[in-house]
Design a protein around this motif. Structure first.
Motif, short mmCIF file in Angstrom:
data_model
loop_
_atom_site.label_atom_id
_atom_site.label_comp_id
_atom_site.label_asym_id
_atom_site.label_seq_id
_atom_site.Cartn_x
_atom_site.Cartn_y
_atom_site.Cartn_z
N GLU A 124 0.79 -1.23 0.00
CA GLU A 124 0.00 0.00 0.00
C GLU A 124 0.83 1.29 0.00
N VAL A 125 1.58 1.47 1.08
CA VAL A 125 2.22 2.78 1.27
C VAL A 125 3.27 3.08 0.19
N GLY A 126 4.08 2.09 -0.14
CA GLY A 126 5.15 2.30 -1.12
C GLY A 126 4.64 2.85 -2.43
N PRO A 127 3.74 2.11 -3.10
CA PRO A 127 3.25 2.61 -4.39
C PRO A 127 2.54 3.97 -4.28
N LEU A 128 1.72 4.10 -3.24
CA LEU A 128 0.91 5.32 -3.13
C LEU A 128 1.79 6.54 -2.83
N LEU A 129 2.71 6.37 -1.91
CA LEU A 129 3.57 7.51 -1.54
C LEU A 129 4.49 7.89 -2.70
N THR A 140 6.24 6.36 -16.60
CA THR A 140 5.82 5.02 -16.19
C THR A 140 7.03 4.18 -15.77
N VAL A 141 8.07 4.20 -16.59
CA VAL A 141 9.28 3.43 -16.25
C VAL A 141 9.87 3.95 -14.94
N ALA A 142 9.94 5.28 -14.82
CA ALA A 142 10.52 5.87 -13.61
C ALA A 142 9.72 5.50 -12.37
N VAL A 143 8.40 5.53 -12.49
CA VAL A 143 7.56 5.20 -11.31
C VAL A 143 7.75 3.74 -10.91
N VAL A 144 7.81 2.86 -11.91
CA VAL A 144 8.02 1.44 -11.60
C VAL A 144 9.35 1.27 -10.85
N PHE A 195 11.72 2.46 -3.44
CA PHE A 195 11.03 2.86 -2.20
C PHE A 195 10.83 1.63 -1.30
N ASP A 196 10.34 0.54 -1.90
CA ASP A 196 10.08 -0.67 -1.11
C ASP A 196 11.35 -1.17 -0.46
N THR A 212 2.16 -12.74 -5.22
CA THR A 212 1.06 -11.80 -5.48
C THR A 212 1.50 -10.37 -5.18
N ASP A 213 2.29 -10.20 -4.10
CA ASP A 213 2.76 -8.86 -3.76
C ASP A 213 3.56 -8.27 -4.91
N PHE A 214 4.37 -9.10 -5.54
CA PHE A 214 5.16 -8.63 -6.68
C PHE A 214 4.25 -8.18 -7.82
N ILE A 215 3.27 -9.05 -8.11
CA ILE A 215 2.37 -8.75 -9.24
C ILE A 215 1.59 -7.47 -8.93
N VAL A 216 1.06 -7.42 -7.71
CA VAL A 216 0.26 -6.24 -7.32
C VAL A 216 1.10 -4.98 -7.37
N GLY A 217 2.32 -5.07 -6.83
CA GLY A 217 3.22 -3.92 -6.85
C GLY A 217 3.49 -3.45 -8.26
N SER A 218 3.74 -4.41 -9.16
CA SER A 218 4.05 -4.05 -10.55
C SER A 218 2.83 -3.43 -11.23
N VAL A 219 1.67 -4.04 -11.02
CA VAL A 219 0.44 -3.52 -11.66
C VAL A 219 0.17 -2.10 -11.16
#
Lengths: 251, 268, 328
Positions: free
Chosen positions: B108-113, B162-166, B172-173, B206-213
């Motif tokens: 949650e926090v990593g992607p959102l922040l 997009t690449v930079a955010v990924v 961040f994680d 799943t965490d990996f997939i969710v994080g990537s998506v």
């Protein structure tokens, strides 16, 4: 006789109920130069934008390089634009890149060449426009005159077949304007470029006008260059100005 | 007292507000479709220039944000662990610290922040840049070079952001985990390697997939929304600040919406 | 091809490369934790029910994770077939007599497959082979196994007995209080010098008499010895008589020692009884405390939801003057 570069047939442009012009027809052939004199100048600007495919006419037909706009898709229109040089008063450079990159932008994009190679290709042009020394500067670091020259250089770098100019004599000193005229004369004679120049000054007809298109209160008059009466036009404009100032004073 | 005009005003204004929002959303979808179409139809044109512009965008959005992202990630990781220890000690369960880190930060926090930081730092820059280019007729100039501005300006920014955010979300994680580990090691005296192993067990595929998506969607959203509002500036320079403001708000809302949607899809 | 790169290009390249490295490292670490990169062997096992097992449910050997369920499917003959993946390192322990059962740490939820290792001489189950399964016991079966009802009945009987014992102990005419009353009366009697034991312990005159009689016996014995000495010289006929007398004297001496010993013992008993009399109130207090504790236990036992319905109806309270007077 070869296909005209630009051909307008009965074109009109209206915004709601008011029409700026109607039934305007003319042809511009290879190497030909023409002037549009308009009062107010908005008419001429709109006509230039229509010729540059930036604005679509509300009536009539425009034919560029032998093809009508209806026949072209979006990609074709971009191809056509590559062959047209447009310099309006508002036309500007891309502010976050250097003059060199601005002038060579089209080459870098369309020709698939290295940046350095594109820079080399436009170096001569920049020398012609006396911008070579300042080629690594950004637009904001140049004078207004230099920026105008850089815009002209950028348009010439794509080797256009049709050049549309708005008020070329404004904002330029006599020496620089002379330089510009020299470069464009070469383009016209050697490369067969056609020019359509809009202005409010009747003097430009001397340099650019093989024929003249005069917009006056919505009416459009087509005159050959030698038929154009500079003095009469100037007097007419002055008379109109005097009348306007009288009206303003009376109010 | 006449009740009818009052109700007319209330219903009329709320209806207009809703329709405006719907128009904006449908416009955004349209803009996205145009971007995708442009990317495919011009895929063989101006590749060198496009690659260079994309690299520039990755540099500005990714590399230059790294310092800020690293600092925030370390602090957030530490913060989560401090709260985790404070709460978990009450129930005598420090073993779930790694799970807490993985759930809170990776999911949650990593992607959102990261999305918030990129929006504030790069999204606004993109919206302002596009706004100025529109107002100053630079886009018209580019068009007159026979270049589709959507291709030259939008696609590299879309891909770059997009690449930079990924990449940034991954950074961040990892960095927040590191920050969390250091705090945990300092406070609880748990060996780092134990925490590391716990975390490796707690993180799932799943965490990996969710994080990537999430990273992909957030990147696309930020770039797309900011470009859209930048291009929509119009003729007046005074339109730029409100458009930038709308871009930021829209980015937040859409990112949070996607975050909830993806979490619900994968974890419910 | 241009081989000179700007610093921006280099830094962006480094950024992307670093990201990829971190991604690879993370995948490696997580994969190691999840055993993604270790060799697994697939087996099958079949149950009558699914028991809430899903893809990803754990497979354990001696309570240790050794694999997971990778697929759950219904067969045509209405059985549930599980495909399980077990770490290759443990595959040698799965023999044809290994048994797969479904277990859970609680009665409900978190089910896993528990494998028992087969005997050493049994052949190993080949990859893709079937492991014998044993159905998971249902809750009712667990109840049956532990004879829950019978156990409950036993507990109830024990509690009934406990209640009876407590009631009897609380009864003022019951055995505990009767015994305590007897001890109290006995000690009073002894203290007051009544009865034989009381008289013996308490009478100084009797003691003096006995002691003076003993002295007289001592003197008599001494004079008899002298007489015997005189008579020994008088003739051998008296030898036999003298011997008898000597035996008698010896017997009398022993008797005197025994009486002395008896008296000393009596004195000790008297002292002990006196001490015992001082301890009686303490014993009584401790008995009362014990009773209070028993009552508390009984109350809490009565509160238990399993016991409460099975309690016999409460007896009417009987006053005996020794009821527990609450916490003091």
């Amino acid at each position: 006789m070869s296909e005209p570069i630009l051909s307008c047939e009965n074109i009109e442009y209206c915004e709601g109920d008011s029409c700026l012009f109607k039934d305007v027809s003319f042809q511009l052939n290879r190497g030909q130069r023409a002037v549009v004199l308009a009062e107010p100048h908005r008419y001429a600007t709109t006509l230039l934008k229509i010729c540059a495919t930036l604005t679509a006419p509300t009536g009539g037909q425009i034919r560029l390089f032998g093809r009508t706009l209806e026949e072209m898709d979006k990609q074709d229109i971009y191809e056509v634009r590559r062959r047209i040089g447009l310099v309006r008063r508002e036309t500007s450079l891309v502010s976050n890149v250097t003059i060199l990159d601005n002038v060579s932008l089209g080459l870098q994009y369309h020709e698939e060449i290295d940046r350095e190679e594109a820079h080399e290709q436009v170096a001569d042009l920049l020398r012609q426009f006396e911008l070579y020394e300042d080629r690594f500067l950004r637009p904001a670091q140049l004078t207004f005159e230099q920026r105008r020259l850089a815009v002209y250089a950028r348009e010439l770098a794509k080797k256009p077949q049709l050049i549309l100019l708005e008020h070329p004599s404004l904002d330029l000193g006599e020496r620089v304007y002379g330089l510009l005229l020299e470069i464009f004369k070469t383009c016209s004679i050697e490369d067969g470029c056609a020019f359509l120049v809009s202005s409010i000054k009747p003097e430009v007809v001397k340099h650019w006008g093989e024929w003249v298109l005069i917009f006056d209160k919505g009416r459009c008059e087509h005159l050959e260059g030698d038929q154009f009466d500079h003095a009469g036009y100037r007097t007419s404009m002055r008379g109109r100005g005097a009348q306007l100032s009288r009206e303003w004073r009376d109010q | 007292m006449q009740a009818k005009p009052y109700f007319e005003i209330v219903f009329g204004s709320s209806g207009r507000w809703l329709l405006n929002k719907l128009y904006r959303i449908s416009d955004l979808f349209g803009f996205f479709v145009v971007c995708v179409k442009t990317a495919f139809s011009y895929r063989k044109t101006g590749r060198r220039l496009m690659v260079r512009t994309t690299i520039q965008q990755i540099y500005f959005t990714g590399f230059e944000s790294l310092e800020l992202i690293s600092l925030i990630a370390l602090l957030v990781g530490g913060l989560v662990v401090i709260q985790g220890i404070a709460q978990l000690t009450r129930v005598g369960s420090r073993e779930v610290l790694a799970s807490l880190l993985s759930v809170v930060i990776i999911r949650e926090v990593g992607p959102l922040l990261t999305a918030v930081i990129v929006t504030l730092r790069s999204g606004t820059a993109i919206a302002i840049e596009m706004g100025y280019m529109t107002v100053l007729r630079e886009i018209e100039s580019i068009e007159m070079q026979g270049i589709n501005p959507m291709h030259l300006l939008a696609i590299p920014r879309l891909v770059g952001v997009t690449v930079a955010v990924v990449c940034l979300i991954l950074f961040f994680d990892v960095l927040s985990m590191f920050g969390g580990f250091v705090v945990a090691w300092a406070l609880v005296d748990v060996p780092l390697w134990t925490l590391f192993n716990d975390l490796a067990r707690a993180v799932t595929g799943t965490d990996f997939i969710v994080g990537s998506v999430k990273a992909f969607l957030f990147g696309v959203t930020i770039a797309l929304v900011c470009l859209y509002h930048g291009f929509k500036t119009g003729d007046a320079i005074t339109n730029i600040p409100p458009q930038v403001s709308r871009a930021v708000v829209d980015c937040f809302l859409i990112c949070i919406f996607f975050n909830v949607l993806i979490s619900a899809l994968f974890y419910l | 091809m241009r081989l000179q790169y700007s610093s921006m290009e280099k830094l962006t390249g480094a950024f992307i490369l670093l990201t990829l490295l971190i991604l690879l490292f993370t995948v490696a670490v997580v994969g190691r934790g999840k055993n993604w990169f270790r060799k697994h062997i697939t087996y099958y096992t079949t149950f009558k029910e699914g028991y809430n097992l899903v893809t990803g449910s754990r497979v354990k050997l001696f309570g240790t994770d050794i694999g997971s369920v990778t697929d759950v499917e219904l067969t045509e003959n209405n059985l549930v077939r599980m495909r399980i993946r077990v770490l290759a390192a443990y595959a040698s322990r799965i023999r044809i007599d290994s048994i797969a059962t479904v277990e859970s740490p609680t009665f409900i939820g978190s089910e896993f497959i528990a494998l028992t290792p087969g005997s050493a001489d049994a052949p190993v189950v080949p990859p893709g082979g079937n492991i014998i399964s044993k159905e998971k016991k249902k809750f009712t079966e667990y109840l049956e196994e532990y004879e829950f009802e019978r156990t409950l009945k036993l507990v109830r009987d024990i509690l009934k007995n406990l209640v009876t014992i407590t009631t009897q102990l609380q009864d003022s005419t019951g055995p505990l209080f009767g015994t305590l009353e007897n001890i109290r009366q006995l000690s009073t009697t002894v203290n007051e010098g009544e009865g034989t034991l009381g008289l013996i312990i308490k009478s100084d005159e009797l003691y003096q008499n006995i002691m003076s009689e003993l002295d007289s016996i001592g003197k008599l014995v001494a004079s008899l010895r002298k007489t015997v000495d005189h008579f020994s010289q008088a003739g051998a006929d008296f030898e036999k008589t003298a011997k008898n007398v000597e035996e008698f004297t010896q017997g009398a001496t022993e008797m005197t020692d025994k009486i002395q010993e008896l008296l000393e013992r009596l004195l000790r008993v008297s002292v002990l009884l006196e001490r015992a009399m001082t301890d009686v109130p303490e014993i009584s207090r401790q008995a009362r405390e014990g009773m209070r504790e028993v009552n508390r236990i009984l109350d809490s036992v009565k509160e238990n939801f399993l016991i409460r319905p099975n309690l016999p109806p409460a007896a009417a309270p009987e006053s005996h003057g020794l009821e527990i007077r609450g916490d003091q």
